[in-house]
Scaffold this active site. Sequence first.
Site, PDB file in Angstrom:
ATOM      1  CE  LYS A   1      -3.734  -2.308   2.204  1.00  0.00           C
ATOM      2  NZ  LYS A   1      -4.643  -2.693   3.345  1.00  0.00           N
TER       3      LYS A   1
ATOM      4  CD  GLN B   1      -3.682  -4.411   6.751  1.00  0.00           C
ATOM      5  OE1 GLN B   1      -3.422  -3.458   5.775  1.00  0.00           O
ATOM      6  NE2 GLN B   1      -4.531  -5.381   6.282  1.00  0.00           N
TER       7      GLN B   1
ATOM      8  CG  ASP C   1      -9.996  -0.335   4.764  1.00  0.00           C
ATOM      9  OD1 ASP C   1      -9.888  -0.449   3.825  1.00  0.00           O
ATOM     10  OD2 ASP C   1      -9.419  -0.602   5.901  1.00  0.00           O
TER      11      ASP C   1
END
Length: 299
Positions: free
Chosen positions: A54, A98, A121
Amino acid sequence: MSATIIDGKAFAAKVRAQVAGHVARLKEDHGVTPGLAVVLVGEDPASQVYVRSKGKQTVEAGMASFEHRLDADTSEADLLALIDTLNNDPAVHGILVQLPLPGHMNSDLVINAIDPAKDVDGFHISNVGLLGTGQKSMVPCTPLGCLMMLREHHGHLSGMNAVVVGRSNIVGKPMAQLLLGDSCTVTIAHSRTRDLAAVCRGADILVAAVGRPEMIPGDWVKPGATVIDVGINRIQHPENPEKTRLVGDVDFVSAVEVAGAITPVPGGVGPMTIACLLANTLTACSRANGLQEPEGLTA
Ligand code: NDP
């Protein structure tokens, strides 16, 4: 007859290039650089690979990447304090924590502490509600990537019968909402669904997000249907037991003979997920600065 292979790797490269073009214009015309902060707690090997990838792709798109690596025994209060700092940092437009988090942390509490406008997200409860009511939101990256591939392949999806196998908050449910938003007739199937084969055979669009290797055989696929395989399953290599290989939730070999189009694993949905994370960061940055959102990169 063999299906068209939907090349997620190539499409993701196209999306990333589009994002990079918008980022360059944002910098030049407005002096703004989109910034993505990724927070990793602990040393889960798979998470470390994702976070590295990422960060690399964020920088390649011309954005600022902020990585925060915290020890596995970091307290929840310290993580929440970091999120608060990032929420208030004007250089940070997107925040990603994460998952999975270590067991002593409450993931819902942590995710809901992120400013919804920076929740790239799309897991914050406000974004879930906005998506469910058809309002502007941050959309979870994996289903957004699936939607983009479907729109690219079909043009429009209106009136199509879509079946989503899997009802997780991360993939299945938001995928169903997005397909409904594009006027599909949507069925969500799960582990208690009766006669799953018959349900799948009714699908013009079949999205598999189950996490069971090659569970959906070709004879569950309606001839000519479009199959989006979200599953990522590592299995023992059939010819070399010391090696492993990745397979999807769909039995590709039999499904490719029946479907009209299909995503492979690997090289289908996977690459689109990070491309959509970059797209979401760009969207969040544009919104934060009162600028027009880039077309074609949001739901
Ligand atoms: P979850 O485990 O959270 O959800 C799986 C879903 O599948 C559940 O709703 C479950 O039903 C359903 N299910 C399980 N067994 C069956 C069955 N036999 N028949 C019908 N439905 C069944 O998984 P995720 O949604 O997080 O992930 C799904 C897959 O997608 C995984 O392989 C994951 O690795 C992959 N993935 C890929 C991503 C990418 O970037 N390509 C990103 C995220 C996930 P029930 O609710 O009834 O238990």
